[in-house]
Design a protein around this motif. Structure first.
Motif, PDB file in Angstrom:
ATOM      1  N   THR A 116      39.645 -53.834   5.947  1.00 24.48           N
ATOM      2  CA  THR A 116      40.236 -52.104   6.179  1.00 24.48           C
ATOM      3  C   THR A 116      39.831 -51.897   5.156  1.00 24.48           C
ATOM      4  N   ARG A 117      38.648 -52.368   4.309  1.00 25.21           N
ATOM      5  CA  ARG A 117      37.989 -50.867   3.585  1.00 25.21           C
ATOM      6  C   ARG A 117      36.876 -50.746   4.735  1.00 25.21           C
ATOM      7  N   ARG A 118      36.276 -52.088   5.737  1.00 26.16           N
ATOM      8  CA  ARG A 118      34.975 -51.513   6.070  1.00 26.16           C
ATOM      9  C   ARG A 118      35.305 -50.544   7.372  1.00 26.16           C
ATOM     10  N   TRP A 119      37.111 -50.734   7.813  1.00 24.52           N
ATOM     11  CA  TRP A 119      37.820 -49.875   9.293  1.00 24.52           C
ATOM     12  C   TRP A 119      38.122 -49.066   8.450  1.00 24.52           C
ATOM     13  N   LEU A 120      38.247 -48.279   7.329  1.00 25.04           N
ATOM     14  CA  LEU A 120      38.090 -47.125   5.940  1.00 25.04           C
ATOM     15  C   LEU A 120      36.844 -46.441   6.435  1.00 25.04           C
TER      16      LEU A 120
END
Length: 149
Positions: free
Chosen positions: A60-64
């Protein structure tokens, strides 16, 4: 830039004015700022609001983060295109500065355009790094600056 300003201060003490010293100091200041943008970005020195990102982990952090760097790439890309086009227009129309010492305007605008281009390259490099699943350099430096990781 500092020497130019100091020379102007000393000259005024003796009643002498150095023509266009303020103009050159401003142009050098602009060049200094724009040439430093890419380095500051790679060093994690730009202010980022990470309230949400700091609470996320994993995919989720990588995507954001990828969404953020994509937005940054678009903004910096547009800014770079616009500044390069402005320099080109000034060159085509032979625009000059409206100061005591007449200079070709494209020459004064060129550091801003080059600095924007360097920043675009730095952002694109970090974007590609993030696309490959690695941690972009500016995040690594941010963690070091914060004292973590």
């Amino acid at each position: 830039m500092t020497l130019l300003i100091l020379a102007q201060i000393v000259a005024r003490f003796f009643g002498v004015i150095i023509p266009s010293s303020e103009d050159f100091a401003g142009w050098l200041l602009s060049a200094t700022i724009f040439f430093g943008l890419a380095y500051t970005f790679n060093a994690g020195g730009h202010i980022r609001v990470t309230i949400l990102l700091s609470r996320l982990r994993g995919h989720t952090r990588r995507w954001l983060e990828l969404v953020n760097i994509s937005a940054g790439l678009l903004i910096v890309g547009y800014s770079t295109w616009y500044t390069l086009y402005t320099v080109y227009e000034s060159w085509v129309y032979d625009d000059v500065t409206d100061t005591y010492l007449v200079m070709p305007l494209w020459l004064v605008q060129m550091p801003m355009a080059l600095g924007s281009l360097f920043l675009l390259i730095a952002v694109a490099d970090n974007f590609i790094t993030a696309l490959r699943g690695h941690t972009p350099g500016y995040i690594s430096h941010e963690a070091a600056l914060e004292g973590g990781e």
